[in-house]
Design a protein around this motif. Structure first.
Motif, short mmCIF file in Angstrom:
data_model
loop_
_atom_site.label_atom_id
_atom_site.label_comp_id
_atom_site.label_asym_id
_atom_site.label_seq_id
_atom_site.Cartn_x
_atom_site.Cartn_y
_atom_site.Cartn_z
N MET A 88 -8.16 8.71 76.97
CA MET A 88 -8.71 9.97 76.97
C MET A 88 -9.78 10.08 75.97
O MET A 88 -10.70 11.12 76.17
CB MET A 88 -7.40 11.15 76.45
CG MET A 88 -6.46 11.17 77.52
SD MET A 88 -5.22 12.48 77.06
CE MET A 88 -4.31 11.81 75.68
N PRO A 212 -11.48 17.04 84.96
CA PRO A 212 -10.28 17.66 85.47
C PRO A 212 -10.29 19.00 85.96
O PRO A 212 -9.55 19.50 86.74
CB PRO A 212 -9.59 17.33 84.36
CG PRO A 212 -10.42 17.21 83.18
CD PRO A 212 -11.46 16.64 83.55
N ILE A 249 -5.56 9.00 82.67
CA ILE A 249 -5.70 10.49 82.29
C ILE A 249 -6.99 11.03 82.13
O ILE A 249 -7.63 10.32 81.43
CB ILE A 249 -4.81 10.91 80.87
CG1 ILE A 249 -3.39 10.26 81.02
CG2 ILE A 249 -4.65 12.23 80.76
CD1 ILE A 249 -2.69 10.64 79.78
N ALA A 251 -9.49 13.57 81.01
CA ALA A 251 -9.49 14.50 79.73
C ALA A 251 -10.91 15.21 79.78
O ALA A 251 -12.04 14.65 79.76
CB ALA A 251 -9.27 14.21 78.58
N SER A 252 -11.02 16.75 79.73
CA SER A 252 -12.20 17.38 79.49
C SER A 252 -12.14 18.09 77.95
O SER A 252 -11.23 19.05 78.02
CB SER A 252 -12.42 18.45 80.51
OG SER A 252 -13.39 19.39 80.27
N ARG A 256 -10.96 21.65 77.76
CA ARG A 256 -9.68 21.46 77.23
C ARG A 256 -8.45 21.30 78.36
O ARG A 256 -7.53 22.17 78.35
CB ARG A 256 -9.36 22.60 76.33
CG ARG A 256 -10.46 22.77 75.11
CD ARG A 256 -9.92 23.85 73.94
NE ARG A 256 -10.96 23.95 73.17
CZ ARG A 256 -11.03 24.74 72.10
NH1 ARG A 256 -9.86 25.65 72.05
NH2 ARG A 256 -11.84 24.76 70.87
N LEU A 258 -6.20 18.48 80.86
CA LEU A 258 -5.77 16.98 81.25
C LEU A 258 -5.28 17.17 82.73
O LEU A 258 -4.50 17.85 82.97
CB LEU A 258 -4.88 16.47 79.98
CG LEU A 258 -5.14 16.63 78.67
CD1 LEU A 258 -3.85 16.02 77.88
CD2 LEU A 258 -6.17 15.58 78.52
N ARG A 259 -5.56 15.88 83.22
CA ARG A 259 -4.92 15.69 84.60
C ARG A 259 -4.73 14.06 84.54
O ARG A 259 -5.39 13.24 84.17
CB ARG A 259 -6.00 15.86 85.62
CG ARG A 259 -6.00 17.60 85.87
CD ARG A 259 -6.79 17.59 87.18
NE ARG A 259 -7.16 19.25 87.51
CZ ARG A 259 -6.30 20.19 88.19
NH1 ARG A 259 -5.18 19.58 88.45
NH2 ARG A 259 -6.87 21.27 88.18
#
Length: 394
Positions: A88, A212, A249, A251-252, A256, A258-259
């Motif tokens: 991430m 995500p 995972i 992450a952005s 903010r 997560l996927r």
């Protein structure tokens, strides 16, 4: 002006420090152009993997001296920590930068295609090297105009659009940038098209992003693959952004969110009218944008490489964006936008031929996004800009 032999030649490093290869073609073509334009300058290459080094070599002019190659690697503990965190956080990139700080001090400038390198400015009072930035793409997402860009000493830009938005965002100044065009186009201009299917059906490129929040893959991806698996009118190339399947995972930091990465059912690979590529070099060398008739996607900057030749495009609004009039979604004016997949079949059937309205919109956007100067390539223009910024004697 002749160079003064009593003055040590300046050292310029081209730094490639990303996990994948999608950034290489944006700056690597400048290396040989800079060697030709300023033969006394020491032009060198810094990579953090053997794959990057090999990718860079593909763009070097064999008639120029082979530049020195330096390898920087993250600490093994950072590799372990990044793996444990599902990749991430870019700990490897940050570790490579930290461990190579002493090497960087010997360079007058580093040319980079990503913003992680601003770590050197955030955490040090180093006068050298100067940081020269060329963004890897010409898309519309807000992350392309992030505050970190203010930390660069000089910024090379593909066209007026990126310049205007960066000026509006206050991340560049009138005196610290230059428009030079898009070296990636010249890098692959002579490459012949690749025929992927043994038929003459129209080919659709589905190119979801990895963000995500913004990516259509998480909401629509499996339905889209099911749709194309159950029809006989179109070929499908499924070639997402290379980062979509490289991490467990997604992450952005910007959004903010997560996927978890989703798997692809192997049954799609058995169909001869569906081609799946989740991260080969073809995903980053414009093979698929050149081989497609219709673009299907969301927010990837590859749409701007696709409209190098105006063609139908369909966009998927999977996150309920209020996109009209929003510059972060300007590319969604290139074709119809679907809020769900109920209209996908009708949109595909109506896509070809491309309407005059969409053709004109794409052509205007392309001209605004990419500067072209007759008889001077983007790499040549970038080389001139670098030499003049660093005041290198010629």
């Amino acid at each position: 002006m002749k160079s003064n032999p009593s003055i040590d030649p300046q050292r310029i490093g081209f730094l490639f420090n990303h996990d994948e290869l999608h950034q290489v073609a944006h700056t690597a073509p400048i290396i040989s152009a800079l060697q030709r334009h300023s033969p006394t300058t020491r032009v060198e290459v810094i990579t953090s993997s053997d794959r990057q080094a090999e990718a860079v070599r593909q763009f070097l002019d064999p008639t120029c001296p082979t530049p020195a190659f330096w390898s920087i690697r993250p600490h093994r503990w950072s590799r372990l920590a990044e793996k444990m965190l599902g990749q991430m956080v870019p700990l490897n990139r940050l570790s490579s930068l930290r461990r190579a700080t002493e090497l960087f001090r010997h360079f007058d400038a580093l040319v980079v295609p990503e913003t992680t390198t601003t770590f050197l400015k955030k955490n040090s009072e180093m006068a050298k090297p100067k940081l020269i930035f060329f963004p890897h793409g010409a898309g519309d997402r807000s992350i392309g105009f992030a505050p970190e860009i203010r930390l660069f000493d000089y910024v090379l830009l593909p066209g007026e659009k990126t310049r205007d938005r960066m000026l509006d965002a206050g991340v560049i100044r009138p005196d610290n940038h230059r428009i030079v065009g898009y070296p990636k186009f010249e890098a692959f201009a002579a490459r012949p098209p690749v025929k992927l299917f043994d038929n003459d059906k129209p080919t659709v490129l589905y190119n979801p992003h990895f963000d995500p929040l913004l990516s259509s893959w998480f909401r629509f991806g499996e339905q889209i693959l099911d749709y194309f698996a159950s029809q006989n009118d179109y070929n499908l190339i499924f070639a997402p952004h290379v980062m979509l399947f490289q991490r467990k995972i997604l992450a952005s930091v910007e959004h903010r969110l997560l996927r978890f990465r989703q798997r692809i059912d192997p049954r799609y690979n058995k169909l001869d009218y569906i081609h799946i590529d989740t991260g080969s070099t073809r995903s980053v060398d414009m093979t698929y944008t050149a081989a497609s008739d219709i673009y299907l996607g969301d927010v990837s900057s590859q749409i701007y490489e696709f409209i190098h030749k105006p063609r139908p495009a369909i966009f998927l609004n999977s996150h309920g964006a209020e996109w009209q009039g929003n510059p972060n979604y300007e590319h969604w004016t290139f074709g119809p936008v679907l809020d769900d997949l109920s209209g996908l079949g009708a949109a595909l059937d109506a896509a070809m031929p491309l309407s005059d309205t969409y053709r004109q919109t794409q052509a205007r956007a392309f001209a605004y996004s990419f500067s072209v100067v007759e008889n001077q390539s983007p790499a040549q223009r970038a080389a001139v800009a670098i030499v003049e910024f660093l005041d290198i004697p010629r």
